[in-house]
Write an enzyme that holds these catalytic residues in place. Sequence first.
Site, PDB file in Angstrom:
ATOM      1  N   THR A 145       0.853  -1.194   0.000  1.00 54.41           N
ATOM      2  CA  THR A 145       0.000   0.000   0.000  1.00 54.41           C
ATOM      3  C   THR A 145       0.886   1.240   0.000  1.00 54.41           C
ATOM      4  O   THR A 145       1.801   1.363   0.814  1.00 54.41           O
ATOM      5  CB  THR A 145      -0.913  -0.004   1.229  1.00 54.41           C
ATOM      6  OG1 THR A 145      -1.608  -1.249   1.281  1.00 54.41           O
ATOM      7  CG2 THR A 145      -1.914   1.129   1.149  1.00 54.41           C
ATOM      8  N   ARG A 178      -4.865  -6.979  -0.141  1.00 54.94           N
ATOM      9  CA  ARG A 178      -6.091  -6.764   0.641  1.00 54.94           C
ATOM     10  C   ARG A 178      -6.193  -7.919   1.630  1.00 54.94           C
ATOM     11  O   ARG A 178      -7.064  -8.782   1.525  1.00 54.94           O
ATOM     12  CB  ARG A 178      -7.319  -6.695  -0.269  1.00 54.94           C
ATOM     13  CG  ARG A 178      -7.186  -5.700  -1.394  1.00 54.94           C
ATOM     14  CD  ARG A 178      -8.424  -5.680  -2.284  1.00 54.94           C
ATOM     15  NE  ARG A 178      -9.468  -4.820  -1.740  1.00 54.94           N
ATOM     16  CZ  ARG A 178     -10.693  -4.735  -2.250  1.00 54.94           C
ATOM     17  NH1 ARG A 178     -11.043  -5.491  -3.275  1.00 54.94           N
ATOM     18  NH2 ARG A 178     -11.597  -3.927  -1.713  1.00 54.94           N
ATOM     19  N   LYS A 232      -6.914   1.268  -1.683  1.00 55.02           N
ATOM     20  CA  LYS A 232      -6.524   0.682  -0.406  1.00 55.02           C
ATOM     21  C   LYS A 232      -6.312   1.755   0.659  1.00 55.02           C
ATOM     22  O   LYS A 232      -6.658   1.567   1.833  1.00 55.02           O
ATOM     23  CB  LYS A 232      -5.234  -0.142  -0.580  1.00 55.02           C
ATOM     24  CG  LYS A 232      -4.742  -0.842   0.688  1.00 55.02           C
ATOM     25  CD  LYS A 232      -5.719  -1.896   1.168  1.00 55.02           C
ATOM     26  CE  LYS A 232      -5.250  -2.509   2.490  1.00 55.02           C
ATOM     27  NZ  LYS A 232      -4.017  -3.277   2.350  1.00 55.02           N
ATOM     28  N   ARG A 239     -11.796   3.554   7.824  1.00 53.19           N
ATOM     29  CA  ARG A 239     -11.880   2.841   9.096  1.00 53.19           C
ATOM     30  C   ARG A 239     -11.260   3.662  10.230  1.00 53.19           C
ATOM     31  O   ARG A 239     -11.789   3.713  11.340  1.00 53.19           O
ATOM     32  CB  ARG A 239     -11.200   1.483   8.976  1.00 53.19           C
ATOM     33  CG  ARG A 239     -11.915   0.538   8.024  1.00 53.19           C
ATOM     34  CD  ARG A 239     -11.159  -0.753   7.836  1.00 53.19           C
ATOM     35  NE  ARG A 239     -11.119  -1.519   9.081  1.00 53.19           N
ATOM     36  CZ  ARG A 239     -10.310  -2.560   9.267  1.00 53.19           C
ATOM     37  NH1 ARG A 239      -9.466  -2.926   8.323  1.00 53.19           N
ATOM     38  NH2 ARG A 239     -10.337  -3.218  10.407  1.00 53.19           N
ATOM     39  N   GLY A 283      -4.031  -0.090  16.139  1.00 58.56           N
ATOM     40  CA  GLY A 283      -2.660  -0.525  15.854  1.00 58.56           C
ATOM     41  C   GLY A 283      -2.566  -1.219  14.514  1.00 58.56           C
ATOM     42  O   GLY A 283      -3.502  -1.203  13.717  1.00 58.56           O
ATOM     43  N   CYS A 286      -1.753  -1.113   9.016  1.00 60.26           N
ATOM     44  CA  CYS A 286      -2.656  -0.526   8.024  1.00 60.26           C
ATOM     45  C   CYS A 286      -3.366   0.735   8.486  1.00 60.26           C
ATOM     46  O   CYS A 286      -3.021   1.843   8.079  1.00 60.26           O
ATOM     47  CB  CYS A 286      -3.685  -1.577   7.592  1.00 60.26           C
ATOM     48  SG  CYS A 286      -2.959  -3.085   6.905  1.00 60.26           S
ATOM     49  N   TYR A 346      -1.464  -5.988  18.780  1.00 59.86           N
ATOM     50  CA  TYR A 346      -2.379  -4.892  18.481  1.00 59.86           C
ATOM     51  C   TYR A 346      -3.801  -5.380  18.228  1.00 59.86           C
ATOM     52  O   TYR A 346      -4.756  -4.594  18.314  1.00 59.86           O
ATOM     53  CB  TYR A 346      -1.896  -4.069  17.282  1.00 59.86           C
ATOM     54  CG  TYR A 346      -2.105  -4.716  15.927  1.00 59.86           C
ATOM     55  CD1 TYR A 346      -3.309  -4.578  15.244  1.00 59.86           C
ATOM     56  CD2 TYR A 346      -1.095  -5.449  15.308  1.00 59.86           C
ATOM     57  CE1 TYR A 346      -3.495  -5.151  14.004  1.00 59.86           C
ATOM     58  CE2 TYR A 346      -1.280  -6.034  14.071  1.00 59.86           C
ATOM     59  CZ  TYR A 346      -2.479  -5.890  13.421  1.00 59.86           C
ATOM     60  OH  TYR A 346      -2.666  -6.469  12.184  1.00 59.86           O
ATOM     61  N   ARG A 432     -11.626  -3.683  25.224  1.00 56.39           N
ATOM     62  CA  ARG A 432     -12.210  -4.420  24.094  1.00 56.39           C
ATOM     63  C   ARG A 432     -13.581  -5.014  24.415  1.00 56.39           C
ATOM     64  O   ARG A 432     -14.086  -5.825  23.646  1.00 56.39           O
ATOM     65  CB  ARG A 432     -11.249  -5.527  23.642  1.00 56.39           C
ATOM     66  CG  ARG A 432      -9.873  -5.038  23.219  1.00 56.39           C
ATOM     67  CD  ARG A 432      -9.933  -4.056  22.069  1.00 56.39           C
ATOM     68  NE  ARG A 432      -8.615  -3.501  21.760  1.00 56.39           N
ATOM     69  CZ  ARG A 432      -8.408  -2.463  20.966  1.00 56.39           C
ATOM     70  NH1 ARG A 432      -9.435  -1.834  20.411  1.00 56.39           N
ATOM     71  NH2 ARG A 432      -7.188  -2.017  20.724  1.00 56.39           N
TER      72      ARG A 432
END
Length: 460
Positions: A145, A178, A232, A239, A283, A286, A346, A432
């Site tokens: 990417t 991807r 990408k 996100r 984390g 990406c 992460y 989480r």
Amino acid sequence: MRNANMVLLGKSRNEASNLLLKGELTVSVFGLGKMGLPLALVFASKGAKVYGVDLNENVVEMVNRGENPISFEPGVGELLEKAVKEKRLTAVTDGALASSKSDLIVLLVPVYANAKGIRMELMEKAIDEVSNGIRKGAIVVTETTLPPGTTESFIPKIENVSGLKAGIDFGIAHAPERTMSGRVIKDITESYPKIIGAINEATLEPLIGIYSAINKKGVVPVSSIRVAEAVKVFEGVYRDVNIALANELALISERLGINVNEAIDSANTQPYSHIHRPGAGVGGHCIGVYTWFLIHSFPELSKIMKIARETNDSMPLHMVELTVKALNLVRKPVNGARIIVFGLSYRGGIKETINSPSFPLINEFLKWGANVEVYDPYFSNEEIMSYGFKPFNGNFEGADAVVVVTDHPQFKEVDLRDLKDKMATPIIIDGRYIYATAKGIENFIYASPGIQIRCPKSFQ
């Protein structure tokens, strides 16, 4: 026997696909990491003769022995053993040599970015080697990417060194990977269609044939290399910004005294609402990286993105704040408190620490004088110590707080009743939400981003 002077550029998609499946295509894959090695093995499994290029001599030697350097990736070990046995994969450190033997050259080497800037040195070194080895008729594909416009910026270097002309003597394209750690083989072969943008039709057509042969979902061709690069990057930025929005809503929910996830889940029943989950931080390679590509390239236009990065980077410190507030309820200073951090990775279910929110969180606790221990079932004590952290001793006796940063499935198996009996102050700060509705959590002082601190009556 394969024609050593075979020209891939200009082949039809059917001709290119047949070359691969008949074992007449030679491919070089630069970068034998967690994305590059699986791709090299998928090409080999379909019939290609593959050269895997990596600067790390230990990785090269391991691969040539059939030893899997990314053992945490499902399916890689089996494909590697088969490829080496059938002599379809050879790992080398000489990228120019590999390029000189290849019809298709794929670059999957790391590019890094953070607030300080973008680091392209590994990609630039790979381009140097490609330029010195590429032969007429070959095609170069960047899969790493990249900031939009990067692939085309490599063309003058390749042309000047090789003496070949882009689009005429060699092809160049971008086909972004991807994939996600823990499922790379599946993602390469069947999860999503492959995006490809090329310099011209003579480059695009054979690539459609080749990638369609390895990907059940086929190919989505786009109008240019820059569009393919943007796809990408835009995915990751979407996100990142959405998570930042969710994190802001979490902070507001704490002030309102409501459960942020109840509100988000209810809002998302409306088809135009797609709010992501808040949490302890972002984390990985990406999401938190690609946003910086655009911030650095277009600083005057990336205002929302910059705020999103700041918001997401602040969440580990908010986790510390929640912990301090919880400790204050029982009049326990953070200085000297024994805090067990759940997770170094992460993301749950993988062994990967790059940009993990655990690191700034742990370091902040240490600045406050806390006695921090790290529990991550994917890392040995020695590996945890190599990061400068103290590993969990396996005993919760006397612990003051458990702080969850990673959603490893093993953490869900913790017996909360047993945990409460052992801890000095039963505090769980859950980044989480793995214990938000767990049986027994009502006996703990509990908080998550977007869920106010809940305190049992016995501690009030």
